[in-house]
Structure formats: structure tokens, C-alpha cells
Enzyme design. Structure first.
Site, PDB file in Angstrom:
ATOM      1  CB  SER A  56      -0.859  -0.153   1.177  1.00 48.49           C
ATOM      2  OG  SER A  56      -0.312   0.116   2.380  1.00 48.49           O
ATOM      3  CG  HIS A  96      -1.410   3.677   5.198  1.00 46.79           C
ATOM      4  ND1 HIS A  96      -2.798   3.515   4.918  1.00 46.79           N
ATOM      5  CD2 HIS A  96      -0.911   2.824   4.577  1.00 46.79           C
ATOM      6  CE1 HIS A  96      -2.927   2.379   4.440  1.00 46.79           C
ATOM      7  NE2 HIS A  96      -1.792   1.826   3.920  1.00 46.79           N
ATOM      8  CG  ASP A 122      -5.510   4.882   5.506  1.00 45.57           C
ATOM      9  OD1 ASP A 122      -5.680   4.235   4.375  1.00 45.57           O
ATOM     10  OD2 ASP A 122      -4.499   4.880   6.215  1.00 45.57           O
TER      11      ASP A 122
END
Length: 172
Positions: A56, A96, A122
Site C-alpha cells: 500500500s 501510511h 483510510d
């Protein structure tokens, strides 16, 4: 078969050798734990080193990359910073980037994250009814990383023979 050979070796040792081996093993384990706890104190993070587990965050980080984290209370979270956070109800932390910051009048900060390789933010990953993360959710902030060479070769190997050759050469 390996376990039987190990037991034979243990049976052949005298008591002094066995105690010495157990003591050495205990010292190795306790040294590793002391180093880990020391890193926790120095970095302020409950997990000072993490492994990236998904794609990701590509192309910034790939699976298998090691991230070094800090989590200083006095450092403000900024847009663009890479954070590792834990969501209630999930065991594995997520790596992230901070996408947006929402600051209230009283100075309380909430933020939104997104994986570089993901199409959306998210909010779908957060627990039900949660739209923002808070500082208490942060495990740490990425300060450096290492791309392990062996893992890159493993990912790019095309056949079982290539992977076997890789593990054989790593063992030498």
C-alpha cells in the site's frame, strides 16, 4: 530426525557443558530483550522497528522493508509524514502517510491517513464510526528505512530453483 540428533548431543554432554549451553542461550535472549527495551526508551515507540507487510505504500516502501520509528510526544504530526498506527480491534499496525490534519480550537489534533498506492483514504480501515486518527493511535513515525537485498531477490525470483539457490547462498 533433526530433533533426535539434538537429543543425542544433549545426552552426551556432561552437566557442566549443558549448564554452559543453557546459560549462553539465556544470555543471548536477555541481551536481545535489553537491546529492544533500550530502543523503546530511546525512540519513545513501543515498536522501534517494523516490517512493511503490504504494497500500500509503494513506490516509497515495498514489502519487507524495515522502518525505524520514533514517537516523541513533543513533535507535532505533519501532513506528508509517514506514520505507523494501530486501529482498535486489529493486531497488525498499518504504515501510511498523513493526508489531512484537523486541529480544534483547544489544540487537539486529529488526522487522516492514506497509503500512497491506495485510491482512497483510510476511513474504511478505521473502526466503525471513526473518521480520524488521534495521537494515541500512533505507534511511531518513520525516520529511516532499509531495503533488505535478500527479500528483493526473493520477490523477483521466477522459479523454485531460483529461490532455493537464493536460500543456499544466504546460508553460506
Amino acid at each position: 530426525m533433526l530433533s533426535l540428533d539434538f537429543l543425542d548431543d544433549v545426552r552426551r554432554m556432561n552437566k557442566r557443558q549443558l549448564y554452559y549451553q543453557v546459560l549462553n542461550f539465556g544470555m543471548i535472549v536477555s541481551s536481545a530483550l535489553m537491546i529492544w527495551k533500550g530502543l523503546m526508551v530511546i525512540t519513545g515507540s513501543e515498536s522501534p522497528i517494523v516490517v512493511v507487510l503490504s504494497g500500500s505504500m509503494e513506490p516509497a516502501f515495498h514489502r519487507g522493508d524495515l522502518l525505524f520509528l520514533t514517537n516523541r510526544v513533543e513533535d507535532p504530526i505533519r501532513v506528508g509524514e509517514i506514520v505507523v498506527f494501530r486501529i482498535e480491534g486489529r493486531e497488525i499496525p498499518i504504515v501510511h502517510r498523513v493526508l489531512k490534519i484537523h486541529e480544534k480550537q483547544n489544540g487537539h489534533i486529529k488526522f487522516l491517513t492514506k497509503g500512497d498506492n491506495n485510491a482512497v483514504d483510510d476511513r474504511g480501515l478505521y473502526k466503525q464510526g471513526q473518521h480520524w486518527l488521534e495521537k494515541k493511535d500512533v505507534v511511531g513515525r518513520a525516520r529511516g528505512y532499509i531495503k533488505p537485498v535478500y527479500f528483493r531477490f526473493y520477490q523477483e525470483s521466477r522459479s523454485v530453483e531460483d529461490r532455493n539457490y537464493l536460500f543456499l547462498t544466504l546460508g553460506l
